[in-house]
Design a protein around this motif. Sequence first.
Motif, PDB file in Angstrom:
ATOM      1  N   GLU A 167       0.865  -1.178   0.000  1.00  0.00           N
ATOM      2  CA  GLU A 167       0.000   0.000   0.000  1.00  0.00           C
ATOM      3  C   GLU A 167       0.900   1.225   0.000  1.00  0.00           C
ATOM      4  OE1 GLU A 167      -3.178   2.409   2.855  1.00  0.00           O
ATOM      5  OE2 GLU A 167      -2.431   0.419   3.451  1.00  0.00           O
ATOM      6  N   ILE A 168       0.739   2.092  -1.001  1.00  0.00           N
ATOM      7  CA  ILE A 168       1.491   3.336  -1.008  1.00  0.00           C
ATOM      8  C   ILE A 168       0.816   4.270  -0.001  1.00  0.00           C
ATOM      9  CG2 ILE A 168       2.406   5.232  -2.375  1.00  0.00           C
ATOM     10  CD1 ILE A 168       3.460   2.533  -3.255  1.00  0.00           C
ATOM     11  N   ALA A 169       1.449   4.431   1.139  1.00  0.00           N
ATOM     12  CA  ALA A 169       0.840   5.203   2.222  1.00  0.00           C
ATOM     13  C   ALA A 169       0.930   6.702   1.971  1.00  0.00           C
ATOM     14  CB  ALA A 169       1.510   4.865   3.550  1.00  0.00           C
ATOM     15  N   LEU A 170       1.998   7.139   1.297  1.00  0.00           N
ATOM     16  CA  LEU A 170       2.158   8.559   1.001  1.00  0.00           C
ATOM     17  C   LEU A 170       3.230   8.742  -0.058  1.00  0.00           C
ATOM     18  CD1 LEU A 170       4.866  10.303   2.482  1.00  0.00           C
ATOM     19  CD2 LEU A 170       3.937   8.875   4.303  1.00  0.00           C
ATOM     20  N   VAL A 171       3.127   9.857  -0.749  1.00  0.00           N
ATOM     21  CA  VAL A 171       4.173  10.324  -1.651  1.00  0.00           C
ATOM     22  C   VAL A 171       4.599  11.692  -1.160  1.00  0.00           C
ATOM     23  CG1 VAL A 171       4.749  11.076  -4.001  1.00  0.00           C
ATOM     24  CG2 VAL A 171       3.314   9.036  -3.636  1.00  0.00           C
ATOM     25  N   ALA A 172       5.891  11.921  -1.053  1.00  0.00           N
ATOM     26  CA  ALA A 172       6.413  13.222  -0.635  1.00  0.00           C
ATOM     27  C   ALA A 172       7.453  13.674  -1.650  1.00  0.00           C
ATOM     28  CB  ALA A 172       7.029  13.156   0.757  1.00  0.00           C
ATOM     29  N   SER A 173       7.488  14.979  -1.874  1.00  0.00           N
ATOM     30  CA  SER A 173       8.422  15.518  -2.862  1.00  0.00           C
ATOM     31  C   SER A 173       8.871  16.903  -2.458  1.00  0.00           C
ATOM     32  CB  SER A 173       7.749  15.585  -4.244  1.00  0.00           C
ATOM     33  OG  SER A 173       8.614  16.187  -5.196  1.00  0.00           O
ATOM     34  N   ASN A 174      10.079  17.249  -2.883  1.00  0.00           N
ATOM     35  CA  ASN A 174      10.558  18.614  -2.673  1.00  0.00           C
ATOM     36  C   ASN A 174      10.059  19.553  -3.763  1.00  0.00           C
ATOM     37  OD1 ASN A 174      12.290  16.944  -4.301  1.00  0.00           O
ATOM     38  ND2 ASN A 174      13.809  18.588  -4.315  1.00  0.00           N
ATOM     39  N   HIS A 175       9.229  19.030  -4.676  1.00  0.00           N
ATOM     40  CA  HIS A 175       8.570  19.831  -5.711  1.00  0.00           C
ATOM     41  C   HIS A 175       7.071  19.526  -5.694  1.00  0.00           C
ATOM     42  CE1 HIS A 175      12.413  21.075  -7.476  1.00  0.00           C
ATOM     43  NE2 HIS A 175      12.813  19.817  -7.331  1.00  0.00           N
ATOM     44  N   PRO A 176       6.230  20.445  -6.172  1.00  0.00           N
ATOM     45  CA  PRO A 176       4.788  20.225  -6.127  1.00  0.00           C
ATOM     46  C   PRO A 176       4.233  19.451  -7.318  1.00  0.00           C
ATOM     47  CG  PRO A 176       5.235  22.447  -6.889  1.00  0.00           C
ATOM     48  CD  PRO A 176       6.577  21.833  -6.568  1.00  0.00           C
ATOM     49  N   ASP A 177       5.079  18.956  -8.196  1.00  0.00           N
ATOM     50  CA  ASP A 177       4.658  18.467  -9.506  1.00  0.00           C
ATOM     51  C   ASP A 177       3.736  17.249  -9.480  1.00  0.00           C
ATOM     52  OD1 ASP A 177       7.276  19.851  -9.467  1.00  0.00           O
ATOM     53  OD2 ASP A 177       7.160  19.664 -11.648  1.00  0.00           O
ATOM     54  N   HIS A 178       3.772  16.430  -8.440  1.00  0.00           N
ATOM     55  CA  HIS A 178       3.084  15.138  -8.481  1.00  0.00           C
ATOM     56  C   HIS A 178       1.723  15.134  -7.786  1.00  0.00           C
ATOM     57  CE1 HIS A 178       6.933  13.965  -9.965  1.00  0.00           C
ATOM     58  NE2 HIS A 178       7.527  14.098  -8.799  1.00  0.00           N
ATOM     59  N   ALA A 179       1.230  16.283  -7.432  1.00  0.00           N
ATOM     60  CA  ALA A 179      -0.047  16.338  -6.714  1.00  0.00           C
ATOM     61  C   ALA A 179      -1.185  15.738  -7.538  1.00  0.00           C
ATOM     62  CB  ALA A 179      -0.367  17.783  -6.324  1.00  0.00           C
ATOM     63  N   GLU A 180      -1.228  16.069  -8.829  1.00  0.00           N
ATOM     64  CA  GLU A 180      -2.343  15.611  -9.659  1.00  0.00           C
ATOM     65  C   GLU A 180      -2.343  14.102  -9.847  1.00  0.00           C
ATOM     66  OE1 GLU A 180      -4.252  16.363 -14.120  1.00  0.00           O
ATOM     67  OE2 GLU A 180      -2.743  17.744 -13.316  1.00  0.00           O
TER      68      GLU A 180
END
Length: 291
Positions: free
Chosen positions: A123-136
């Motif tokens: 289960e992918i519990a979360l995605v975190a990034s130093n950029h906002p690109d993957h929100a969608e």
Amino acid sequence: MSDPKVVRGARTVLLLMCQDRPGIVARVSGFLFEQGANIESVDQHVDRDTGRFFQRIEFTMTDPSRSGLALAGAFEPVAEALGASVEFRDLDRVPRVAVLASKQNHCLVDLLYRARTGDLPAEIALVASNHPDHAEVCRFFEVPFHHVPIVAGDKASQEKQLVELIASHEVDLVVLARYMQILSDWFIDHYPNRIINIHHSLLPSFVGAQPYRQAYDRGVKLVGATAHYVTAELDQGPIIAQDVAPISHRDSLEEIVRKGKDIERLTLARAVRRHLEAKVIAYENRTVVFP
């Protein structure tokens, strides 16, 4: 006379590492039999250079009301006698994974798709990034996305936020899906052999920016990818999976990049799956990866 009926309970894996000696297999299998476990598969390996013995046993309990994980305490005297390091893992529990990514999304999207379709037992519990690109894309896959930027070069604060996020989501494994930040020793120490990274296998020949451009200019005939556990020494952790693809003189730079990304996706997914299925034992700076 009819065959005895075996009632299958939860699947459990026992991972064991110790110095090789006669009688290990008999000692471990005898313990499992005495505890009412039914062994379903066994893989083992001896490293002749170091004399180490490695074993992976997948078993179920004939009494489904008993947990295989509960055997860990009873196994301690056996482990002590063998001088063994041991891990029990519940295969029927779906592990929770945190994915860290920067701007490139090819590995991230592949992991999200595989987890959604059941190809990846996680289960992918979360995605975190130093950029906002993957929100969608995270909204599409209904996975929580967290933008955790590095403000004014304060990387320590950013890593502290990441550690807090990972803890709050009870994550079992951290995957760096082309996360283009060097992690501090402080961060890495929170997750020993629980951070998996992917990078192209053009190192150390082509370092720095645009490695595929450099490889194209030199006329390379292979591109590849390496997935490994993260350690304090950059890109030098125990290797879990590697793969390569041939390059032709006819291939354009764009085609080389496409082949490289395909290999990165496949290699990372293979490494993550092997870890989640408890098929990897890390020792020194190497791994035993069972099929």
